[in-house]
Write a protein that holds these residues in place. Structure first.
Motif, PDB file in Angstrom:
ATOM      1  N   ASP A  21       0.830  -1.211   0.000  1.00 22.69           N
ATOM      2  CA  ASP A  21       0.000   0.000   0.000  1.00 22.69           C
ATOM      3  C   ASP A  21       0.864   1.260   0.000  1.00 22.69           C
ATOM      4  O   ASP A  21       0.544   2.245  -0.671  1.00 22.69           O
ATOM      5  CB  ASP A  21      -0.927  -0.006   1.218  1.00 22.69           C
ATOM      6  CG  ASP A  21      -1.977  -1.101   1.146  1.00 22.69           C
ATOM      7  OD1 ASP A  21      -3.160  -0.794   1.301  1.00 22.69           O
ATOM      8  OD2 ASP A  21      -1.615  -2.272   0.927  1.00 22.69           O
ATOM      9  N   ARG A  22       1.949   1.241   0.784  1.00 26.81           N
ATOM     10  CA  ARG A  22       2.827   2.409   0.835  1.00 26.81           C
ATOM     11  C   ARG A  22       3.393   2.736  -0.540  1.00 26.81           C
ATOM     12  O   ARG A  22       3.513   3.902  -0.921  1.00 26.81           O
ATOM     13  CB  ARG A  22       3.974   2.183   1.831  1.00 26.81           C
ATOM     14  CG  ARG A  22       3.583   2.260   3.280  1.00 26.81           C
ATOM     15  CD  ARG A  22       4.803   2.434   4.170  1.00 26.81           C
ATOM     16  NE  ARG A  22       5.792   1.392   3.988  1.00 26.81           N
ATOM     17  CZ  ARG A  22       5.780   0.224   4.613  1.00 26.81           C
ATOM     18  NH1 ARG A  22       4.806  -0.057   5.451  1.00 26.81           N
ATOM     19  NH2 ARG A  22       6.733  -0.662   4.405  1.00 26.81           N
ATOM     20  N   GLU A  23       3.753   1.702  -1.285  1.00 25.27           N
ATOM     21  CA  GLU A  23       4.357   1.931  -2.587  1.00 25.27           C
ATOM     22  C   GLU A  23       3.330   2.453  -3.598  1.00 25.27           C
ATOM     23  O   GLU A  23       3.660   3.249  -4.471  1.00 25.27           O
ATOM     24  CB  GLU A  23       5.017   0.649  -3.090  1.00 25.27           C
ATOM     25  CG  GLU A  23       6.266   0.303  -2.290  1.00 25.27           C
ATOM     26  CD  GLU A  23       6.842  -1.051  -2.651  1.00 25.27           C
ATOM     27  OE1 GLU A  23       6.274  -1.711  -3.556  1.00 25.27           O
ATOM     28  OE2 GLU A  23       7.832  -1.457  -2.029  1.00 25.27           O
ATOM     29  N   VAL A  24       2.079   1.993  -3.488  1.00 25.26           N
ATOM     30  CA  VAL A  24       1.027   2.557  -4.338  1.00 25.26           C
ATOM     31  C   VAL A  24       0.857   4.043  -4.029  1.00 25.26           C
ATOM     32  O   VAL A  24       0.773   4.886  -4.930  1.00 25.26           O
ATOM     33  CB  VAL A  24      -0.306   1.804  -4.137  1.00 25.26           C
ATOM     34  CG1 VAL A  24      -1.440   2.522  -4.896  1.00 25.26           C
ATOM     35  CG2 VAL A  24      -0.199   0.364  -4.617  1.00 25.26           C
ATOM     36  N   ILE A  25       0.820   4.369  -2.736  1.00 22.86           N
ATOM     37  CA  ILE A  25       0.699   5.777  -2.332  1.00 22.86           C
ATOM     38  C   ILE A  25       1.904   6.573  -2.832  1.00 22.86           C
ATOM     39  O   ILE A  25       1.767   7.713  -3.283  1.00 22.86           O
ATOM     40  CB  ILE A  25       0.565   5.874  -0.797  1.00 22.86           C
ATOM     41  CG1 ILE A  25      -0.771   5.269  -0.346  1.00 22.86           C
ATOM     42  CG2 ILE A  25       0.662   7.326  -0.325  1.00 22.86           C
ATOM     43  CD1 ILE A  25      -0.909   5.132   1.154  1.00 22.86           C
ATOM     44  N   ALA A  26       3.091   5.968  -2.765  1.00 18.61           N
ATOM     45  CA  ALA A  26       4.287   6.653  -3.273  1.00 18.61           C
ATOM     46  C   ALA A  26       4.141   6.967  -4.756  1.00 18.61           C
ATOM     47  O   ALA A  26       4.564   8.037  -5.226  1.00 18.61           O
ATOM     48  CB  ALA A  26       5.525   5.787  -3.033  1.00 18.61           C
TER      49      ALA A  26
END
Length: 400
Positions: A21-26
């Motif tokens: 999820d963090r990488e999608v947000i990034a």
């Protein structure tokens, strides 16, 4: 295109405590930084995804994780523009009817891991997945993809879902996993549904005294830095195209806010690559003595151990062990120890901000001067020159 005096208010409904999820947000952030788009982003303060009250939220658009059934049920009829993000489905009925959907390609994630293990020369394969769960349809999709690959190659299907991870069932789960691992024919390559599952598998192998990667080669999915940090054998992992998913989702929502109709649009994002580490670097070895010795070196080689200690662990004389190493690997035990130290040093030099003196200590060199001498002899470079040349290559590669 209309002008607007205030930024659009956009909600990102993801569990940002997870690497995926963090990488999608990034990726969403990268899109905003690379364009003139100004959004006022809403995320929960503790980075969890909560949908209570979202129907009454006075915003302009939403990008959300549709792997969560509650999110899907709540937002499928939202009055706001919504871009869904999640795992791919083999059946079209798995996708929402009218919303744009950005998906990670589950089949290609598994295929990349499977083909990598084939390239390592392994003769058979297995899959370690997850028990069925409404919020983990992607796990079922990945298991199905592995089954399809196995059938296409005429291989015996070996899939194990295990137990859910919980403190109360942990010991029982590990015992069952060890039992499954012991029964598998060796050598074998195992594709794991996530890095978390891969880490558990490697731990179970160590407890069962099964060598990784000589007897069991392991590949995870996620390239999760935390899983890497907590795994004693560096973990090979497929890199999802999560940042590309975030960038694509932001681009579609940006267009939707200006009247473009993306109803039913589906974008399936392939994996970004594979991070190959020690857990899958299968080097066929016939001698169980060499297997055990390499297992010991991989775990303790940077702690200053000597050839005699390796031989004691294996349970044979130094002379006998040296003979097995020369026959199998065409090198001495001392050379294998030095090779492990150098591999660890190269990894730290290219990925760690530690000072050179600290790297020398962590890799088991008796002094920084000794590490310099070994580097000059083996690579015709000093550690500092090696570090600088690698960083220059990284910068050059980033500009292509």
């Amino acid at each position: 295109m209309e002008t607007r005096s205030t930024p659009y208010r956009i909600a990102l409904l993801f569990n940002a405590n997870k690497s995926y999820d963090r990488e999608v947000i990034a990726g969403v952030g990268q899109y905003l930084n690379s364009t003139r788009v100004e959004w006022d982003l809403f995320l929960e303060e503790d980075f969890r995804s909560r949908i209570s009250g979202i129907s009454d939220w006075n915003g302009d658009g939403i990008i959300a994780d549709f792997d969560d059934p509650q999110v899907t049920a709540t937002l499928s009829q939202s009055r706001l523009p919504v871009v869904a993000v999640g795992g791919s489905h083999r059946h079209a009925s798995g996708y929402p009817d009218r919303l744009p959907y950005i998906a990670t390609d589950n089949a290609k994630l598994v295929q990349l891991a499977y083909r990598h293990l084939i390239d390592q020369g392994l003769p058979r394969f297995a899959y370690y997945g997850l028990p069925p769960s409404p919020d983990k349809h992607w796990a079922a999709e990945r298991e199905h993809a592995f089954a399809e690959l196995s059938r296409a190659d005429g291989m015996e299907l070996r899939c194990y879902q295990g137990l859910p991870t919980s403190a109360g069932d942990w010991d029982h789960a590990v015992e069952q996993l060890m039992g499954w691992l012991r029964e598998l024919p060796k050598p074998i390559g195992i594709v794991c549904v996530t890095d978390a599952r891969a880490r558990q598998l490697v731990q179970a192998c160590l407890l069962a005294r099964i060598t990784v990667p000589e007897q069991v080669a392991v590949v995870g999915i996620d390239n999760d830095p935390l899983a890497q940090l907590l795994t004693r054998v560096p973990l090979t992992s497929v890199i999802q195209g999560t940042e590309e998913m975030g960038r694509t989702a932001a681009h579609l929502l940006h267009q939707m806010l200006h009247g473009v109709d993306h109803s039913g649009t589906r974008v399936i994002v392939p994996p970004a690559g594979i991070n190959v580490q020690a857990s899958s670097r299968h080097l066929p070895v016939r001698s169980p003595l060499v297997m055990r010795a390499r297992h010991y070196i991989r775990h303790y080689g940077c702690l200053g151990i000597k050839t005699e200690q390796v031989a004691d662990y294996v349970g044979v004389s130094r002379t006998a062990l040296e003979e097995h190493f020369r026959r199998e690997l065409k090198q001495t035990v001392h050379q294998a120890l030095l090779q492990h130290k150098l591999e660890t040093a190269r990894e730290l030099l290219t990925s760690s901000p530690l000072p050179l003196s600290e790297i020398a200590v962590r890799c088991g060199f008796t002094s920084l001067q000794y590490m310099y001498a070994v580097f000059r002899r083996e690579y015709d470079l000093t550690p500092k020159q090696f570090q600088a040349s690698h960083r220059i290559s990284d910068v050059d590669g980033a500009t292509l």
